[in-house]
Enzyme design. Structure first.
Site, PDB file in Angstrom:
ATOM      1  N   CYS A 150       0.758  -1.099  -0.001  1.00 25.93           N
ATOM      2  CA  CYS A 150       0.160   0.463  -0.099  1.00 25.93           C
ATOM      3  C   CYS A 150       0.943   1.279   0.639  1.00 25.93           C
ATOM      4  CB  CYS A 150      -0.910   0.190   0.901  1.00 25.93           C
ATOM      5  SG  CYS A 150       0.058  -0.407   2.800  1.00 25.93           S
TER       6      CYS A 150
HETATM    7  N1  LIG Z   1      -3.928  -4.396   4.859  1.00 25.95           N
HETATM    8  C1  LIG Z   1      -3.827  -3.608   4.144  1.00 25.95           C
HETATM    9  O1  LIG Z   1      -3.961  -2.433   4.029  1.00 25.95           O
HETATM   10  C2  LIG Z   1      -2.879  -4.189   2.957  1.00 25.95           C
HETATM   11  C3  LIG Z   1      -2.687  -3.556   1.632  1.00 25.95           C
HETATM   12  C4  LIG Z   1      -1.476  -4.407   0.372  1.00 25.95           C
HETATM   13  C5  LIG Z   1      -1.517  -5.514   1.091  1.00 25.95           C
HETATM   14  N2  LIG Z   1      -1.506  -6.331   2.166  1.00 25.95           N
HETATM   15  C6  LIG Z   1      -1.522  -7.519   2.106  1.00 25.95           C
HETATM   16  O2  LIG Z   1      -2.118  -8.972   2.202  1.00 25.95           O
HETATM   17  C7  LIG Z   1      -1.946 -10.100   2.953  1.00 25.95           C
HETATM   18  C8  LIG Z   1      -3.113  -9.521   4.234  1.00 25.95           C
HETATM   19  O3  LIG Z   1      -3.018  -8.741   4.125  1.00 25.95           O
HETATM   20  P1  LIG Z   1      -5.466  -8.157   5.231  1.00 25.95           P
HETATM   21  O4  LIG Z   1      -4.955  -7.238   6.086  1.00 25.95           O
HETATM   22  O5  LIG Z   1      -5.967  -8.744   4.607  1.00 25.95           O
HETATM   23  O6  LIG Z   1      -4.599  -9.508   6.812  1.00 25.95           O
HETATM   24  P2  LIG Z   1      -5.974 -10.293   7.660  1.00 25.95           P
HETATM   25  O7  LIG Z   1      -6.855  -9.013   7.330  1.00 25.95           O
HETATM   26  O8  LIG Z   1      -4.912 -10.174   8.897  1.00 25.95           O
HETATM   27  O9  LIG Z   1      -6.167 -11.172   6.994  1.00 25.95           O
HETATM   28  C9  LIG Z   1      -5.183 -12.373   6.845  1.00 25.95           C
HETATM   29  C10 LIG Z   1      -5.663 -14.044   5.892  1.00 25.95           C
HETATM   30  O10 LIG Z   1      -4.718 -14.987   6.238  1.00 25.95           O
HETATM   31  C11 LIG Z   1      -5.632 -16.379   6.584  1.00 25.95           C
HETATM   32  N3  LIG Z   1      -4.250 -16.865   7.030  1.00 25.95           N
HETATM   33  C12 LIG Z   1      -3.064 -16.081   7.914  1.00 25.95           C
HETATM   34  N4  LIG Z   1      -2.830 -16.909   8.296  1.00 25.95           N
HETATM   35  C13 LIG Z   1      -3.104 -17.971   7.278  1.00 25.95           C
HETATM   36  C14 LIG Z   1      -1.956 -19.519   7.532  1.00 25.95           C
HETATM   37  N5  LIG Z   1      -0.897 -19.575   8.315  1.00 25.95           N
HETATM   38  N6  LIG Z   1      -2.670 -20.146   6.717  1.00 25.95           N
HETATM   39  C15 LIG Z   1      -3.682 -19.439   5.956  1.00 25.95           C
HETATM   40  N7  LIG Z   1      -4.190 -18.801   5.901  1.00 25.95           N
HETATM   41  C16 LIG Z   1      -3.753 -17.346   6.993  1.00 25.95           C
HETATM   42  C17 LIG Z   1      -6.052 -15.655   7.593  1.00 25.95           C
HETATM   43  O11 LIG Z   1      -6.956 -16.775   8.557  1.00 25.95           O
HETATM   44  P3  LIG Z   1      -7.828 -16.593   9.586  1.00 25.95           P
HETATM   45  O12 LIG Z   1      -7.105 -15.578  10.173  1.00 25.95           O
HETATM   46  O13 LIG Z   1      -9.543 -16.566   9.259  1.00 25.95           O
HETATM   47  O14 LIG Z   1      -7.504 -18.066   9.878  1.00 25.95           O
HETATM   48  C18 LIG Z   1      -6.605 -14.319   6.925  1.00 25.95           C
HETATM   49  O15 LIG Z   1      -7.975 -14.793   6.102  1.00 25.95           O
HETATM   50  C19 LIG Z   1      -0.381  -9.526   3.599  1.00 25.95           C
HETATM   51  O16 LIG Z   1       0.532 -10.207   3.711  1.00 25.95           O
HETATM   52  C20 LIG Z   1      -0.747  -7.763   3.738  1.00 25.95           C
HETATM   53  O17 LIG Z   1       0.450  -7.367   4.307  1.00 25.95           O
HETATM   54  C21 LIG Z   1      -2.271  -5.718   3.067  1.00 25.95           C
END
Ligand SMILES: NC(=O)c1ccc[n+]([C@@H]2O[C@H](COP(=O)([O-])OP(=O)(O)OC[C@H]3O[C@@H](n4cnc5c(N)ncnc54)[C@H](OP(=O)(O)O)[C@@H]3O)[C@@H](O)[C@H]2O)c1
Length: 346
Positions: A150
């Site tokens: 981001c």
């Molecule tokens: N948030 C932002 O603004 C943003 C922007 C750009 C990129 N990103 C990137 O996008 C990715 C996701 O971000 P997010 O903000 O959506 O994170 P999040 O809200 O913490 O969601 C993470 C997801 O991954 C799943 N998960 C976690 N550990 C796992 C594992 N070991 N095996 C399988 N599933 C797993 C979780 O499922 P459960 O917890 O339900 O099991 C949840 O569905 C990250 O790499 C982040 O750096 C985020």
């Protein structure tokens, strides 16, 4: 209809993928995964999506997510993406990975900044950095896209026209960036617990944030020479939105209006970049829920500095929106399909 799976569908970016894909004209979501919420319905995890999906979240396994789906979004924490992405690619699926696992081209840089060796260096070399406004032609033929971070999205789009038009005098670029709390994901932690974060504001990881090498990798690629940045992110008490204020040293002695015209030319025909007229400043409010990056430009002649302000919704243009834009390009759909929505106001 293209059959799509969202892996990590219970998180914030997964939820945004589902929200936007619900109205996508050429896509049907056929599988969604979560570990902690497996067995629950999409509506239980995201009440805003009630009535849009008849799907149950299931644990991640390549077979389950890959069986029906032709195209896969992985929205997992960095470090957990490499293995499933490798499986999906092996199965012949097209993948957009939202984590940082395939963004840094140099595996040693990945090791240095992420603290672990990259587990699939060949796949890393095949991944294309998916910032459409910079790498559209490469995205077209790719099987695996590393979706940008981001902060890099707002910062790179804010700086690129200056680099391309050789207005940067080579001195260090300063990026002072602010992100809303959803940037940290959905898992709770003390720093973003409401009483801790509300009405507060603080810098974190000044000069050491993992988005630094990503920003420098792309800017250096555009410039054809090494660009270094001094980058300081801040956490602000808002749900969504990201503002990068960028200070670019310059020897330019012309008028601010001419630089704004260069930006407009540079982004001419780009559906999701809006260059503001002189005197206007972008606000995260105006891109909330939308796939736009709004950019304002000021020339501080006294200090020899071009000041750029660049805003996005971190969950949309900073994650899910760009991911879907990448899918549209990879699949040959119109690039704006499912994405051309104004922001929410207020
Ligand atoms: N948030 C932002 O603004 C943003 C922007 C750009 C990129 N990103 C990137 O996008 C990715 C996701 O971000 P997010 O903000 O959506 O994170 P999040 O809200 O913490 O969601 C993470 C997801 O991954 C799943 N998960 C976690 N550990 C796992 C594992 N070991 N095996 C399988 N599933 C797993 C979780 O499922 P459960 O917890 O339900 O099991 C949840 O569905 C990250 O790499 C982040 O750096 C985020």
């Amino acid at each position: 209809m293209l059959k799509v799976a969202v892996v990590g569908a219970s998180g914030y970016t997964g939820g945004e993928l589902l929200r936007i894909l619900a109205l996508h004209p050429y896509v049907k979501v056929v599988a969604v995964t979560s570990e902690k919420s497996s067995g629950r319905s999409v509506a239980q995890v995201f009440p805003n999506l009630t009535g849009f999906y008849d799907l149950i979240l299931q644990p991640l396994s390549p077979e389950i997510a890959g069986a029906d789906a032709e195209f896969i979004f992985t929205a997992l924490p960095h470090g957990t993406s490499v293995a499933p992405v490798a499986e999906f690619v092996k199965m012949g699926k097209m993948v957009v990975d939202l984590s940082a696992d395939f963004r840094l081209k140099d595996p040693l840089a990945y090791e240095e900044w992420y603290g672990v060796k990259h587990a699939d260096k060949d796949l890393l070399q095949n991944a294309v950095y998916g910032l459409p406004e910079i790498y559209r032609s490469r995205i077209k033929g790719a099987a695996l896209i590393a979706n940008p971070g981001c902060y890099p999205t707002a910062s790179i789009l804010g700086i690129t026209p200056i680099i391309r038009n050789r207005l940067h005098n080579g001195e260090r670029i300063i990026i002072d960036a602010k992100s809303a709390i959803s940037g940290a994901g959905r898992s709770p932690a003390l720093s973003w617990h409401f009483p801790e974060a509300h009405e507060g504001m603080e810098a974190y990881k000044p000069g050491t944030h993992r988005h630094i090498p990503e920003i420098e990798q792309v800017l250096s690629d555009i410039a054809g020479s090494t660009i270094t940045t001094c980058f300081v992110p801040h956490l602000v008490p808002a749900n969504r939105g990201l503002l990068s204020t960028i200070y670019v040293p310059t020897d330019y002695s012309g008028e601010a209006g001419d630089i704004i015209e260069l930006y407009k030319e540079s982004y001419h025909g780009e559906p999701f970049v809006r260059v503001l007229d002189a005197g206007r400043q972008p606000n995260i409010r105006n891109v909330k829920g939308a796939n736009f990056c709004d950019i304002g430009i000021t020339l501080d002649k006294r200090n020899g500095c071009i000041i750029v302000t660049s805003v996005i919704d971190n969950l949309v243009k900073g994650a899910a929106g760009t991911a879907i834009q990448n899918m549209n390009i990879m699949m040959g759909f119109e690039e704006t399909a499912g994405l051309m929505q104004p922001g929410l106001f207020p």
